[in-house]
Design a protein around this motif. Structure first.
Motif, PDB file in Angstrom:
ATOM      1  N   TYR A   1       0.811  -1.216   0.000  1.00  0.00           N
ATOM      2  CA  TYR A   1       0.000   0.000   0.000  1.00  0.00           C
ATOM      3  C   TYR A   1       0.846   1.270   0.000  1.00  0.00           C
ATOM      4  O   TYR A   1       0.584   2.199  -0.768  1.00  0.00           O
ATOM      5  CB  TYR A   1      -0.940   0.007   1.216  1.00  0.00           C
ATOM      6  CG  TYR A   1      -1.970   1.112   1.156  1.00  0.00           C
ATOM      7  CD1 TYR A   1      -3.200   0.895   0.550  1.00  0.00           C
ATOM      8  CD2 TYR A   1      -1.699   2.379   1.670  1.00  0.00           C
ATOM      9  CE1 TYR A   1      -4.140   1.901   0.468  1.00  0.00           C
ATOM     10  CE2 TYR A   1      -2.631   3.406   1.597  1.00  0.00           C
ATOM     11  CZ  TYR A   1      -3.853   3.158   1.000  1.00  0.00           C
ATOM     12  OH  TYR A   1      -4.779   4.167   0.913  1.00  0.00           O
ATOM     13  N   ASP A   2       1.875   1.347   0.854  1.00  0.00           N
ATOM     14  CA  ASP A   2       2.662   2.576   0.965  1.00  0.00           C
ATOM     15  C   ASP A   2       3.356   2.916  -0.345  1.00  0.00           C
ATOM     16  O   ASP A   2       3.424   4.089  -0.746  1.00  0.00           O
ATOM     17  CB  ASP A   2       3.689   2.448   2.093  1.00  0.00           C
ATOM     18  CG  ASP A   2       3.028   2.460   3.468  1.00  0.00           C
ATOM     19  OD1 ASP A   2       1.849   2.865   3.539  1.00  0.00           O
ATOM     20  OD2 ASP A   2       3.686   2.067   4.454  1.00  0.00           O
ATOM     21  N   ARG A   3       3.899   1.896  -1.002  1.00  0.00           N
ATOM     22  CA  ARG A   3       4.585   2.172  -2.271  1.00  0.00           C
ATOM     23  C   ARG A   3       3.574   2.564  -3.341  1.00  0.00           C
ATOM     24  O   ARG A   3       3.836   3.457  -4.143  1.00  0.00           O
ATOM     25  CB  ARG A   3       5.387   0.946  -2.715  1.00  0.00           C
ATOM     26  CG  ARG A   3       6.089   1.169  -4.054  1.00  0.00           C
ATOM     27  CD  ARG A   3       7.243   0.222  -4.286  1.00  0.00           C
ATOM     28  NE  ARG A   3       7.813   0.370  -5.603  1.00  0.00           N
ATOM     29  CZ  ARG A   3       8.577   1.381  -6.006  1.00  0.00           C
ATOM     30  NH1 ARG A   3       8.857   2.359  -5.154  1.00  0.00           N
ATOM     31  NH2 ARG A   3       9.060   1.439  -7.223  1.00  0.00           N
ATOM     32  N   TRP A   4       2.415   1.889  -3.374  1.00  0.00           N
ATOM     33  CA  TRP A   4       1.359   2.282  -4.322  1.00  0.00           C
ATOM     34  C   TRP A   4       0.989   3.743  -4.115  1.00  0.00           C
ATOM     35  O   TRP A   4       0.847   4.514  -5.072  1.00  0.00           O
ATOM     36  CB  TRP A   4       0.139   1.371  -4.122  1.00  0.00           C
ATOM     37  CG  TRP A   4      -1.096   1.859  -4.841  1.00  0.00           C
ATOM     38  CD1 TRP A   4      -1.348   1.793  -6.179  1.00  0.00           C
ATOM     39  CD2 TRP A   4      -2.236   2.491  -4.250  1.00  0.00           C
ATOM     40  NE1 TRP A   4      -2.580   2.333  -6.468  1.00  0.00           N
ATOM     41  CE2 TRP A   4      -3.153   2.769  -5.295  1.00  0.00           C
ATOM     42  CE3 TRP A   4      -2.595   2.823  -2.939  1.00  0.00           C
ATOM     43  CZ2 TRP A   4      -4.387   3.386  -5.058  1.00  0.00           C
ATOM     44  CZ3 TRP A   4      -3.814   3.425  -2.709  1.00  0.00           C
ATOM     45  CH2 TRP A   4      -4.700   3.705  -3.760  1.00  0.00           C
ATOM     46  N   GLU A   5       0.848   4.145  -2.845  1.00  0.00           N
ATOM     47  CA  GLU A   5       0.492   5.524  -2.525  1.00  0.00           C
ATOM     48  C   GLU A   5       1.605   6.479  -2.964  1.00  0.00           C
ATOM     49  O   GLU A   5       1.343   7.539  -3.536  1.00  0.00           O
ATOM     50  CB  GLU A   5       0.238   5.656  -1.025  1.00  0.00           C
ATOM     51  CG  GLU A   5      -0.611   6.852  -0.638  1.00  0.00           C
ATOM     52  CD  GLU A   5      -1.044   6.766   0.824  1.00  0.00           C
ATOM     53  OE1 GLU A   5      -2.192   7.156   1.100  1.00  0.00           O
ATOM     54  OE2 GLU A   5      -0.250   6.325   1.659  1.00  0.00           O
ATOM     55  N   ALA A   6       2.870   6.086  -2.718  1.00  0.00           N
ATOM     56  CA  ALA A   6       3.999   6.930  -3.090  1.00  0.00           C
ATOM     57  C   ALA A   6       4.110   7.099  -4.608  1.00  0.00           C
ATOM     58  O   ALA A   6       4.587   8.136  -5.100  1.00  0.00           O
ATOM     59  CB  ALA A   6       5.291   6.326  -2.541  1.00  0.00           C
TER      60      ALA A   6
END
Length: 500
Positions: free
Chosen positions: A432-437
């Protein structure tokens, strides 16, 4: 050109019909063609049919079973298509499944503004550019109408396909003259030779009867011309259940079967053994909106069952549909309907599967949907490849070496056998965090970005300059003739007005 393996390798495909079902549909089709017949609006075709043993009463032709079954037996079970450069590309036979885009939409979803608007010549060129860049789109159709050339739109559509894509084609033309113009352009890449074009066909010509059971003069002229020159042709009806065809699936299939066989019969009488593609698009009418339900379960089932019958009962190369939607946008409904259709079409073994990218019942084209459906085709093809059970892929040495409580990250096979795993160009598999970034984008947004990147940055797949000039010269000549015809029409109208 290295061709992709299109075969379904699983233990069984998809079957809507038993052999007994197929025999019943065939029997009822013979009954319909013998008892009701069809209106054939082409004098020479009627004369040929009469000589072949059909009964002709004015424009109505009644087909005895012997003529129908003779024609089916003459038709080859395989059509081989070659790309623009003359390389083998498609083996249209058996259960080989090839996917292509749709044709001649009047509208497009603008790739920048997302507004629905009329198509133009630049859209036609850019749609070819995007579809040519899609690795799982096997062949071209025109996608966009060219409104600034209303009388020769089909020629301009074809010119873009042959100038900017190497892929084989399915082609629509307006009439016999339009067909000859397209053939003239196709001959350019075969050294100007009709014989060479027949030896290495570049396209299949799409023709239609008018449902129910009418063979128009224009459609039969095209079928006869293609047969005379031993070039591949398709005679594909589009009955709409409850409107131009019976309301039931079975009734519509009998009518569609009869109609597609009409073109096949005439082609084989003109030239026994000429290549003919078999199939239809059958859509059931939504009784609330009175629109054709382009990707309903019934539409999928009828059209694909007919393809199944063509392959398994008649042993013919077949026509199919997939990757399209009734939705007005390339949204969740479009992806659901398009992907389901792609999967079922592949499993059914339809050969030449068209209309990838159609939205709004085929009235509006979406390049974003083409990109998403290309990904869906790749996913489905990976499923069709099945599980590799060769000794190398059993990994017994790795299993014995690693043993209990080990891991396989450091194994050489993990690095080199990873090629077995299909990788999507659009799916997001990040945490999730990388997708958001990375921008927290949806698939629709990623598809649009890919479209724009191809439009703005990818090179066109152009012809050699000398061949391209010949295509442009043909188009310029056609345009000059169009201007003369329009001027003559205008003069005739002015004279009539003055006289009145």
């Amino acid at each position: 050109m290295e061709t992709k393996n299109p075969k379904f390798k699983g233990r069984s495909g998809l079957n809507f019909l038993t052999k007994e079902d197929m025999q019943l549909i065939h029997s009822k089709t013979l009954e319909l063609l013998q008892d009701v017949g069809a209106e054939v609006q082409h004098k020479e075709a009627r004369e040929l049919l009469k000589k072949a043993g059909c009964q002709v009463v004015k424009k109505r032709v009644y087909f005895p079973p012997s003529v129908v079954e003779w024609a089916i037996k003459q038709c080859p079970s395989r059509i081989l298509l070659y790309d623009r450069e003359g390389n083998f590309s498609m083996d249209v036979s058996g259960k080989n499944a090839y996917y292509g885009v749709g044709s001649a939409c009047p509208n497009i979803i603008d790739y920048y503004t997302k507004e629905v608007r009329l198509t133009n010549e630049e859209d036609n060129k850019l749609c070819v550019k995007v579809a040519d860049a899609m690795p799982y789109i096997d062949y071209m159709m025109s996608m966009c109408q060219v409104y600034n050339h209303p009388k020769t739109s089909y020629e301009h559509e074809y010119a873009a396909m042959i100038r900017y894509s190497s892929k084989p084609q399915v082609v629509i033309t307006a009439d016999l003259e339009s067909t000859k113009n397209v053939v003239e352009m196709a001959k350019v890449v075969r050294g100007g030779s009709m014989d060479e074009l027949a030896r290495k066909p570049l396209f299949i010509l799409y023709c239609e009867p008018t449902s129910p059971l009418v063979c128009t003069k224009e459609s039969i002229e095209k079928v006869m011309y293609m047969a005379e020159n031993n070039l591949p042709v398709l005679y594909a009806p589009i009955p709409m259940n409850g409107a131009t065809g019976p309301i039931t699936c079975a009734g519509a299939m009998i009518q569609a079967n009869a109609e597609t066989l009409l073109g096949l019969i005439i082609a084989q009488i003109v030239r026994p053994g000429c290549p003919v593609l078999y199939g239809a698009i059958i859509t059931n009418m939504d009784l609330k909106s009175l629109q054709p339900t382009y990707a309903s379960p019934e539409t999928m089932m009828e059209s694909l069952a007919l393809s199944e019958m063509g392959c398994d009962f008649y042993n013919l190369p077949t026509w199919g549909t997939a990757g399209c939607t009734s939705s007005k946008l390339p949204d969740a409904q479009a992806v659901m309907e398009g992907t389901q259709y792609i999967t079922l079409a592949g499993l059914s073994g339809a050969n030449v599967i068209h209309d990838v990218g159609y939205t709004a019942f085929g009235l509006t084209y979406s390049m974003d949907l083409v990109v998403m459906m290309n990904d869906a085709i790749g996913r489905v093809r990976r499923l069709f490849d099945g599980i590799n059970l060769t000794p190398e892929y059993l990994c017994m040495d790795d299993l014995k070496e690693v043993g209990p409580k080990g891991h396989f990250i450091g194994q050489e096979s993990t690095l080199y056998k990873n090629r077995e795993n299909w990788e999507s160009e659009l799916e997001d598999r990040n945490e999730y965090d990388r997708w958001e970034a990375l921008g927290a984008s949806s698939m629709e947004q990623r598809a649009n970005r890919k479209v724009l990147d191809i439009i703005e940055n990818a090179p066109l797949n152009t012809l050699p300059e000398e061949l391209d000039k010949q295509i442009v010269d043909i188009i310029n000549r056609i345009d000059d003739n169009e201007k003369v015809e329009c001027a003559d029409e205008l003069a005739g109208i002015q004279i009539a007005n003055a006289a009145s």
